[in-house]
Design an enzyme around this catalytic site. Structure first.
Site, mmCIF file in Angstrom:
data_model
loop_
_atom_site.group_PDB
_atom_site.id
_atom_site.type_symbol
_atom_site.label_atom_id
_atom_site.label_comp_id
_atom_site.label_asym_id
_atom_site.label_seq_id
_atom_site.Cartn_x
_atom_site.Cartn_y
_atom_site.Cartn_z
ATOM 1 N N LYS A 86 0.838 -1.192 0.000
ATOM 2 C CA LYS A 86 0.000 0.000 0.000
ATOM 3 C C LYS A 86 0.876 1.245 0.000
ATOM 4 O O LYS A 86 1.759 1.385 0.836
ATOM 5 C CB LYS A 86 -0.923 0.001 1.220
ATOM 6 C CG LYS A 86 -1.894 -1.168 1.253
ATOM 7 C CD LYS A 86 -2.724 -1.180 2.512
ATOM 8 C CE LYS A 86 -3.687 -2.360 2.532
ATOM 9 N NZ LYS A 86 -4.489 -2.411 3.781
ATOM 10 N N ALA A 118 -0.825 -7.475 10.394
ATOM 11 C CA ALA A 118 -0.139 -8.734 10.098
ATOM 12 C C ALA A 118 -0.038 -9.622 11.335
ATOM 13 O O ALA A 118 -0.233 -10.844 11.262
ATOM 14 C CB ALA A 118 1.245 -8.441 9.537
ATOM 15 N N LYS A 169 -4.915 6.269 4.236
ATOM 16 C CA LYS A 169 -5.127 5.969 5.657
ATOM 17 C C LYS A 169 -3.814 5.970 6.436
ATOM 18 O O LYS A 169 -3.800 6.245 7.642
ATOM 19 C CB LYS A 169 -5.867 4.642 5.817
ATOM 20 C CG LYS A 169 -5.200 3.429 5.164
ATOM 21 C CD LYS A 169 -4.338 2.642 6.110
ATOM 22 C CE LYS A 169 -3.693 1.451 5.413
ATOM 23 N NZ LYS A 169 -2.857 0.641 6.332
ATOM 24 N N ASP A 222 -10.245 0.176 7.213
ATOM 25 C CA ASP A 222 -8.791 0.220 7.312
ATOM 26 C C ASP A 222 -8.329 1.485 8.024
ATOM 27 O O ASP A 222 -7.363 1.474 8.803
ATOM 28 C CB ASP A 222 -8.177 0.136 5.911
ATOM 29 C CG ASP A 222 -6.790 -0.487 5.924
ATOM 30 O OD1 ASP A 222 -6.304 -0.844 7.010
ATOM 31 O OD2 ASP A 222 -6.197 -0.635 4.835
ATOM 32 N N SER A 232 -0.048 -0.109 14.566
ATOM 33 C CA SER A 232 0.226 0.541 13.288
ATOM 34 C C SER A 232 1.545 1.301 13.344
ATOM 35 O O SER A 232 1.745 2.166 14.205
ATOM 36 C CB SER A 232 -0.906 1.519 12.944
ATOM 37 O OG SER A 232 -0.497 2.444 11.957
ATOM 38 N N GLU A 259 5.030 3.439 5.498
ATOM 39 C CA GLU A 259 4.745 3.943 4.155
ATOM 40 C C GLU A 259 4.136 5.344 4.168
ATOM 41 O O GLU A 259 4.271 6.102 3.210
ATOM 42 C CB GLU A 259 3.790 2.992 3.428
ATOM 43 C CG GLU A 259 4.373 1.635 3.083
ATOM 44 C CD GLU A 259 5.324 1.665 1.898
ATOM 45 O OE1 GLU A 259 5.622 2.763 1.386
ATOM 46 O OE2 GLU A 259 5.776 0.578 1.494
#
Length: 302
Positions: A86, A118, A169, A222, A232, A259
């Site tokens: 992403k 994950a 997001k 999400d 996160s 990211e």
């Protein structure tokens, strides 16, 4: 059928943990792009991986194009691709599907989205995922790989919407983390996430994304997950910024890819180019560059 997962980060390992339950009789490979697990089952090199019938790309968004340029020498018309990364390439502001379409048939490309940490997938906790593709037949093929008791998959045709939501997001998660780190309160955090969803939808509308996507798993789902938990990485980046740490020190300590940092600049560039109103992205960019959080907050609520 030969399947290869490219990337051995946390998400690549999580995907491997799911699929290996369903295709033990098939040839599943995990390529280690940034580290070596010598005793990993069916470890192969790049050259072997690109010969697979199915490639699942779980590498950093910022390394995807360079990997394809290096190891995919010609367009592969029959290979099926599932994009599991992403972000937006910061060098050319391209979405992942735009990059992959240079190397694979667009009808063979699907995009994995939805709220999913994950670590929880590896722990076999209930998870809902969206597989976005132009053809439902391709969804059915990929969905069968994820068929297990704790995973539920849904179908969507809105590839660009899922890509925008999956990228946006992460930036909003940084902003939400800043709110918490600076102890601005839950009122401010809730307002930020809600307005962020509106901003994300407005950006997506410019690219023809469906509004429904941003209200469903790929969008709101999400976003709510990523912008509200220290699981996160992007949220933790914002959290530490809010607590007064410098970005370079945070990224060193994190020792993982967040990211949202690079994506902030890509979204800012695209919104500036296309005259899209994205105030939260603009302020996050300036905070990453050292702007005082209180000045950003004042601007956002004035």
């Amino acid at each position: 059928m030969k399947i290869s997962i490219i990337g051995a980060g946390s998400w690549g390992l999580a995907i491997h943990s799911i699929i290996s339950q369903n295709i033990s009789s098939l040839n599943l490979n995990l390529f280690i792009s940034n580290r070596t697990i010598k005793d990993f089952h069916n470890f192969i090199n790049f050259e072997e991986a690109v010969k697979s019938d199915v490639l699942i790309l779980a590498i950093s968004a910022q390394h995807l194009e360079s990997w394809l340029k290096t190891y995919v020498k010609q367009k592969l018309p029959k290979t099926k691709i599932l994009i599991a990364c992403k972000g937006i390439d910061k060098n050319n502001n391209k979405f992942m599907s735009e990059i992959c379409e240079q190397y694979f048939k667009s009808k063979n490309i699907a995009y994995l989205s939805g709220p999913s940490f994950a670590s929880e997938v590896i722990e076999k906790k209930p998870t809902a995922l969206v597989i976005n593709s132009k053809k439902k037949k391709l969804y059915n093929e990929f969905s069968s790989l994820f068929d297990c008791h704790f995973i539920k998959t849904y179908y969507s045709k809105d590839i660009i919407g899922a890509e925008i939501a999956g990228s946006y997001k992460n930036v909003l998660a940084i902003a939400s983390g800043i709110c918490q780190g600076a102890n601005l309160g839950k009122n401010a955090q809730a307002a930020l996430i809600a307005r962020g969803l509106v901003e994300m939808s407005r950006f997506g509308k410019f690219y023809g994304a469906k509004n429904k996507t941003f209200l469903d798993l790929s969008g709101a789902g999400d976003l709510f997950l990523t912008a509200s938990s220290e699981l996160s990485r992007n949220f933790r980046v914002g959290l530490y910024i809010g607590q007064g740490m410098l970005l370079n020190d945070i990224l060193k300590e994190l020792n993982e890819v967040a990211e949202g940092v690079d994506t902030t600049y890509s979204l800012f560039n695209l919104s500036s180019k296309n005259n899209i109103y994205t105030p939260i992205v603009s302020e996050v960019k300036q905070i990453l560059e050292g702007k005082d959080i209180n000045l950003s907050l004042k601007k956002l609520i004035s």
